[in-house]
Design an enzyme around this catalytic site. Structure first.
Site, PDB file in Angstrom:
ATOM      1  N   GLY A  12       0.783  -1.240   0.000  1.00 31.75           N
ATOM      2  CA  GLY A  12       0.000   0.000   0.000  1.00 31.75           C
ATOM      3  C   GLY A  12       0.805   1.276   0.000  1.00 31.75           C
ATOM      4  N   HIS A 110       0.240   1.121 -13.267  1.00 37.26           N
ATOM      5  CA  HIS A 110       1.033  -0.024 -13.721  1.00 37.26           C
ATOM      6  C   HIS A 110       2.507   0.393 -13.742  1.00 37.26           C
ATOM      7  CE1 HIS A 110       1.883  -3.828 -15.618  1.00 37.26           C
ATOM      8  NE2 HIS A 110       2.711  -3.170 -16.398  1.00 37.26           N
ATOM      9  N   GLU A 148     -12.087  -3.639 -20.493  1.00 31.88           N
ATOM     10  CA  GLU A 148     -12.233  -5.099 -20.392  1.00 31.88           C
ATOM     11  C   GLU A 148     -10.907  -5.851 -20.570  1.00 31.88           C
ATOM     12  OE1 GLU A 148     -14.414  -3.102 -21.671  1.00 31.88           O
ATOM     13  OE2 GLU A 148     -16.424  -3.772 -21.062  1.00 31.88           O
TER      14      GLU A 148
HETATM   15  C1  GAR Z   1       3.014  -1.115  -7.495  1.00 29.97           C
HETATM   16  O1  GAR Z   1       4.312  -1.103  -8.012  1.00 29.97           O
HETATM   17  C2  GAR Z   1       2.001  -1.127  -8.609  1.00 29.97           C
HETATM   18  O2  GAR Z   1       2.381  -0.352  -9.706  1.00 29.97           O
HETATM   19  C3  GAR Z   1       1.942  -2.580  -8.958  1.00 29.97           C
HETATM   20  O3  GAR Z   1       1.974  -3.232  -7.698  1.00 29.97           O
HETATM   21  C4  GAR Z   1       2.732  -2.443  -6.777  1.00 29.97           C
HETATM   22  C5  GAR Z   1       1.938  -2.255  -5.520  1.00 29.97           C
HETATM   23  O4  GAR Z   1       2.721  -1.628  -4.514  1.00 29.97           O
HETATM   24  N1  GAR Z   1       0.796  -2.909  -9.727  1.00 29.97           N
HETATM   25  C6  GAR Z   1       0.808  -3.798 -10.734  1.00 29.97           C
HETATM   26  O5  GAR Z   1       1.769  -4.445 -11.035  1.00 29.97           O
HETATM   27  C7  GAR Z   1      -0.532  -3.938 -11.453  1.00 29.97           C
HETATM   28  N2  GAR Z   1      -0.359  -4.659 -12.681  1.00 29.97           N
HETATM   29  P1  GAR Z   1       2.054  -0.914  -3.259  1.00 29.97           P
HETATM   30  O6  GAR Z   1       1.079  -1.918  -2.623  1.00 29.97           O
HETATM   31  O7  GAR Z   1       3.206  -0.600  -2.360  1.00 29.97           O
HETATM   32  O8  GAR Z   1       1.341   0.313  -3.745  1.00 29.97           O
END
Ligand code: GAR
Length: 197
Positions: A12, A110, A148
């Site tokens: 988070g 992302h 989607e």
């Molecule tokens: C982040 O780096 C986000 O961009 C990635 O997960 C991580 C969550 O970190 N999301 C993806 O890869 C979605 N495809 P966080 O819980 O510390 O924010």
């Protein structure tokens, strides 16, 4: 005031960046109404509670079927009358019914420059492993609307980050978060809340 729901699965840090930006006035006209996680152990839930925000866990594992989970998830989200749903490291596919109901109201962060290193199988550290393997010299992050497809919706903001000699996936992940994700995700929320999009 834009009513925002944040969906999380892990640490988070992006949620934290959003909450900090709302508290210090970088993001205006928006408020986080609820944080929802699929993972009961997500530290993000703790971060929400620390800020006095309702933290809800809905684990697919506690439902008899994926359909039952999807139904409960949509029902829960509907309860908060949200204007914007932010996927901040949410590793569950959004049910189609929710995409239809909240079209142009769901955004995702992302950790790459889409269309590189995105789509099925590219999430979290795997994205940075793939970027290093390919030898790109620039990577970054993207905020986009959710449709989607997987990481295929219209792009809102992108920010490039340099790949440096000696980077490991973990080091690169941290730099992409610090230099790009924690900036452009709050910025996108601010733009939507202030009708700058
Ligand atoms: C982040 O780096 C986000 O961009 C990635 O997960 C991580 C969550 O970190 N999301 C993806 O890869 C979605 N495809 P966080 O819980 O510390 O924010």
């Amino acid at each position: 005031m834009l009513r925002v729901g944040v969906m999380v699965s892990g640490g988070g840090t992006n949620l934290q960046a959003i909450l900090d930006a709302m508290e210090n006035g970088t993001v205006t006209n928006a408020r986080v109404e609820v944080v929802i996680s699929n993972n009961p152990g997500a530290y993000a839930l703790e971060r929400a509670r620390n800020h006095g925000i309702e933290a809800v866990c809905l684990s697919p594992k506690t439902f008899d079927s994926r359909e039952a989970f999807h139904e409960a998830f949509l029902k829960k989200v509907d309860e908060y009358d949200l204007d914007l749903i932010v996927l901040a490291g949410f590793l569950v596919t959004i049910p189609e019914a929710m995409i239809q109901k909240y079209r142009n109201k769901i955004i995702n962060i992302h950790p790459s420059l889409i269309p590189s290193f995105c789509g099925v199988g590219y999430y979290g550290l795997k994205v940075h492993e793939a970027a290093l393997k390919r030898g790109v010299k620039l990577t970054g992050a993207t905020v986009h609307f959710v449709d989607e497809g997987m990481d295929s919706g219209p792009i809102i903001l992108q920010k490039a980050v340099e790949v440096l000699p000696g980077d490991t996936p973990e080091i690169l992940q941290r730099r992409v978060m610090e230099e790009a994700e924690w900036k452009i995700l709050p910025q996108a929320i601010h733009m939507i809340a202030n009708k700058e999009l």
